[in-house]
Design a protein around this motif. Structure first.
Motif, mmCIF file in Angstrom:
data_model
loop_
_atom_site.group_PDB
_atom_site.id
_atom_site.type_symbol
_atom_site.label_atom_id
_atom_site.label_comp_id
_atom_site.label_asym_id
_atom_site.label_seq_id
_atom_site.Cartn_x
_atom_site.Cartn_y
_atom_site.Cartn_z
ATOM 1 N N PRO A 51 0.806 -1.233 0.000
ATOM 2 C CA PRO A 51 0.000 0.000 0.000
ATOM 3 C C PRO A 51 0.834 1.277 0.000
ATOM 4 O O PRO A 51 0.395 2.304 -0.525
ATOM 5 N N GLU A 52 2.043 1.224 0.551
ATOM 6 C CA GLU A 52 2.911 2.408 0.589
ATOM 7 C C GLU A 52 3.921 2.433 -0.554
ATOM 8 O O GLU A 52 4.411 3.506 -0.914
ATOM 9 N N ARG A 53 4.212 1.277 -1.139
ATOM 10 C CA ARG A 53 5.277 1.196 -2.139
ATOM 11 C C ARG A 53 4.765 0.926 -3.551
ATOM 12 O O ARG A 53 5.554 0.665 -4.461
ATOM 13 N N ILE A 92 -10.663 -8.521 5.945
ATOM 14 C CA ILE A 92 -10.321 -8.766 4.548
ATOM 15 C C ILE A 92 -10.922 -7.714 3.632
ATOM 16 O O ILE A 92 -10.296 -7.295 2.656
ATOM 17 N N LEU A 93 -12.117 -7.234 3.939
ATOM 18 C CA LEU A 93 -12.697 -6.176 3.109
ATOM 19 C C LEU A 93 -11.853 -4.909 3.195
ATOM 20 O O LEU A 93 -11.568 -4.263 2.170
ATOM 21 N N ASP A 94 -11.431 -4.556 4.394
ATOM 22 C CA ASP A 94 -10.603 -3.362 4.559
ATOM 23 C C ASP A 94 -9.249 -3.536 3.874
ATOM 24 O O ASP A 94 -8.758 -2.625 3.193
ATOM 25 N N THR A 95 -8.629 -4.707 4.048
ATOM 26 C CA THR A 95 -7.349 -4.985 3.391
ATOM 27 C C THR A 95 -7.488 -4.899 1.877
ATOM 28 O O THR A 95 -6.661 -4.279 1.191
ATOM 29 N N ASN A 96 -8.528 -5.516 1.347
ATOM 30 C CA ASN A 96 -8.726 -5.509 -0.100
ATOM 31 C C ASN A 96 -8.942 -4.098 -0.631
ATOM 32 O O ASN A 96 -8.446 -3.750 -1.710
ATOM 33 N N LYS A 97 -9.668 -3.282 0.094
ATOM 34 C CA LYS A 97 -9.879 -1.893 -0.332
ATOM 35 C C LYS A 97 -8.548 -1.139 -0.390
ATOM 36 O O LYS A 97 -8.298 -0.369 -1.329
ATOM 37 N N LYS A 98 -7.680 -1.350 0.595
ATOM 38 C CA LYS A 98 -6.370 -0.691 0.604
ATOM 39 C C LYS A 98 -5.509 -1.168 -0.563
ATOM 40 O O LYS A 98 -4.831 -0.367 -1.217
ATOM 41 N N LEU A 99 -5.542 -2.476 -0.830
ATOM 42 C CA LEU A 99 -4.745 -3.020 -1.926
ATOM 43 C C LEU A 99 -5.265 -2.549 -3.280
ATOM 44 O O LEU A 99 -4.483 -2.237 -4.188
ATOM 45 N N ILE A 100 -6.577 -2.482 -3.427
ATOM 46 C CA ILE A 100 -7.158 -2.006 -4.681
ATOM 47 C C ILE A 100 -6.786 -0.549 -4.923
ATOM 48 O O ILE A 100 -6.400 -0.161 -6.036
ATOM 49 N N ALA A 101 -6.877 0.275 -3.883
ATOM 50 C CA ALA A 101 -6.519 1.693 -4.037
ATOM 51 C C ALA A 101 -5.060 1.844 -4.440
ATOM 52 O O ALA A 101 -4.724 2.642 -5.328
ATOM 53 N N ARG A 105 -3.354 3.232 -8.107
ATOM 54 C CA ARG A 105 -2.315 4.262 -8.229
ATOM 55 C C ARG A 105 -1.152 3.767 -9.067
ATOM 56 O O ARG A 105 -0.486 4.551 -9.757
ATOM 57 N N ALA A 106 -0.891 2.466 -9.004
ATOM 58 C CA ALA A 106 0.228 1.881 -9.744
ATOM 59 C C ALA A 106 -0.130 1.545 -11.185
ATOM 60 O O ALA A 106 0.740 1.132 -11.948
ATOM 61 N N GLY A 107 -1.389 1.703 -11.553
ATOM 62 C CA GLY A 107 -1.781 1.457 -12.939
ATOM 63 C C GLY A 107 -2.244 0.049 -13.259
ATOM 64 O O GLY A 107 -2.398 -0.294 -14.441
#
Length: 281
Positions: A51-53, A92-101, A105-107
């Motif tokens: 999420p940060e990288r 898992i819903l919160d984790t998935n939302k962070k990963l999707i966001a 950003r990464a395309g």
């Protein structure tokens, strides 16, 4: 040139177990066009700090010239969007939302989602389907906001989406797409399963390509199993599938010896050319 030869060649990073620069460069130099990130919760969130990288991975991929096509969201018995445990489901819903966001950003273009884990009893199936559908809609909204598509995967054994009819009923109207895994269908033959999905009008957004024995998932190279590849590719061509031939074959397939990236790419070329039976004869 065949229909399949016009499609991009892709691989899940279950093959390299790494998304770092050298791993991506090795794949690109061997002839891979695009990749799917596929890691567990701990790797994404702690070891990679994705999420940060995310932008760092995007910059490396751009320099190398390899496309970041899809991100496989993490899954396990605890990380299940259909879970009756509200705490685990919220995680898992919160984790998935962070990963999707971050992937947006990464395309990345697609987020791949398992609709459940298992085991699921017949008695629990209706409630698990309802909770899964609710989660799919939430994550599709997150994918929309990130400029991505959400694709739900067919699964084996007692998981949700182990039959085409159930999968269509679950996804239809959610706005989500489909990722079709060619080694998960244990109840319906793959061509029939895929044909039903194609006829439903739900978009087949991406694939997981591997072979198996129809007894359980094996994630072996095409040709090392019983799949009707000509039939599968014919259905995909008929529905206008234009995503990559995304392999989901680890470097050591189940009960097989280690394979090299050159062997992986040679198999991709043989499959696309319609020569897979000759390749393994």
């Amino acid at each position: 040139m065949t229909y399949a030869q016009k499609l991009k060649r892709g691989t899940s990073l279950c093959f390299t177990h790494s998304a770092e620069y050298e791993a991506l460069k090795t794949l690109h130099d061997a002839g891979i066009d695009c990749v799917e990130f596929s890691f567990n919760f701990d790797t994404y969130m702690n070891k990679m700090n994705f999420p940060e990288r995310a932008e760092e991975y995007a910059a490396a991929a751009k320099e190398i010239g390899i496309e970041l096509w899809s991100i496989h969201l993490p899954f396990s018995r605890k990380l299940d969007i259909s879970s009756a445990d509200d705490g685990q489901r919220e995680l898992i819903l919160d984790t998935n939302k962070k990963l999707i966001a971050a992937a947006g950003r990464a395309g990345f273009r697609v987020a791949v989602l398992h609709p459940s884990s298992e085991p699921i009893t017949d008695e629990d199936r209706p409630s698990r389907l309802a909770r899964s559908r609710e989660g799919i809609i939430m994550l599709r909204e997150a994918a929309d906001a990130a400029g991505m598509a959400l694709a739900v995967e067919n699964l084996p054994r007692t998981c949700l989406c182990n039959r085409s009819g159930e999968m269509i009923d679950l996804i239809k109207g959610t706005g989500a797409d489909i990722v079709f895994d060619t080694n998960h269908s244990l109840i319906e033959e793959n061509v029939a399963f895929l044909s039903a999905l194609a006829a439903s009008g739900i978009k087949i957004r991406t694939l997981h390509i591997s072979d198996y024995d129809f007894v359980d998932e094996r994630h072996r190279l095409p040709g090392d199993g019983l799949n009707n590849w000509a039939g599968i590719l014919s259905v995909l061509e008929g529905v206008g599938y234009d995503g990559p031939l995304m392999y989901e074959v680890p470097d050591i397939p189940k009960e097989r010896e280690k394979i090299s990236v050159d062997e992986l790419v040679a198999n991709m070329k043989a499959l696309a050319a319609g020569e897979i039976s000759r390749f393994f004869s």
